[in-house]
Design a protein around this motif. Structure first.
Motif, short mmCIF file in Angstrom:
data_model
loop_
_atom_site.label_atom_id
_atom_site.label_comp_id
_atom_site.label_asym_id
_atom_site.label_seq_id
_atom_site.Cartn_x
_atom_site.Cartn_y
_atom_site.Cartn_z
N SER A 21 0.84 -1.19 0.00
CA SER A 21 0.00 0.00 0.00
C SER A 21 0.88 1.23 0.00
O SER A 21 1.99 1.22 0.55
N ALA A 23 0.10 5.17 0.92
CA ALA A 23 -0.84 6.20 1.36
C ALA A 23 -0.26 7.58 1.07
O ALA A 23 0.86 7.88 1.51
N SER A 25 -0.56 11.81 1.23
CA SER A 25 -1.14 12.91 1.99
C SER A 25 -0.51 14.21 1.52
O SER A 25 0.48 14.21 0.79
N ASP A 73 -7.26 3.72 -4.79
CA ASP A 73 -8.54 4.10 -4.20
C ASP A 73 -8.48 5.61 -4.03
O ASP A 73 -7.83 6.12 -3.10
N LYS A 76 -9.43 7.22 -0.71
CA LYS A 76 -8.48 7.03 0.38
C LYS A 76 -7.11 7.60 0.05
O LYS A 76 -6.18 7.51 0.87
N ASN A 77 -6.95 8.13 -1.18
CA ASN A 77 -5.64 8.61 -1.62
C ASN A 77 -4.56 7.55 -1.42
O ASN A 77 -3.45 7.84 -0.95
N THR A 78 -4.90 6.34 -1.78
CA THR A 78 -4.00 5.21 -1.55
C THR A 78 -3.84 4.39 -2.83
O THR A 78 -4.83 4.13 -3.51
#
Length: 128
Positions: A21, A23, A25, A73, A76-78
């Motif tokens: 994954s 992530a 931000s 996604d 989810k900014n993932t």
């Protein structure tokens, strides 16, 4: 600025699976392309897969085609890298990276220099 944090690496036997994954931000609205690269000890960082954040177009290195799947996604900014049928030669540190530009073509998206933001990397070790 975009911050990226990878997770999901580990030790797995040959033939096994892992899902990485990434992530994101920060100023994620500026992200257009997410790529995955890997670097084995003593070797250069090489392209694995890429996905366009807006169009969902995906591209893969020949060495992982049919075994790895890149996805994302947006809510989810993932981003994800599903790795199946893992081989010992897949052992490396895996990095996700983001570019503000869309993936123009293979000469572009396979070049690490095109990506402005990088995660810290996650180790994947495949035992034989």
């Amino acid at each position: 600025q975009v911050q990226l944090v990878e997770s999901g690496g580990g030790l797995v036997q040959a033939g096994g699976s892992l899902r990485l994954s990434c992530a994101a931000s920060g100023r994620t609205s500026s992200a257009n392309t997410m790529g995955w690269f890997r670097q084995a000890p003593g070797k250069e960082r090489v392209f694995v897969a890429v996905i366009s954040w807006s169009s969902d177009n995906t591209y893969y290195a020949d060495s992982v085609k049919g075994r790895f799947t890149i996805s994302k996604d947006n809510a989810k900014n993932t981003g994800y890298l599903q790795m199946n049928s893992l081989k010992p030669e897949d052992t490396a540190v895996y990095y996700c990276a983001v570019s503000r530009s869309p993936p123009y073509g293979s000469a572009w998206y396979t070049d690490p220099e095109r990506y402005a933001y990088w995660g810290q990397g996650t180790q994947v070790t495949v035992s034989s």
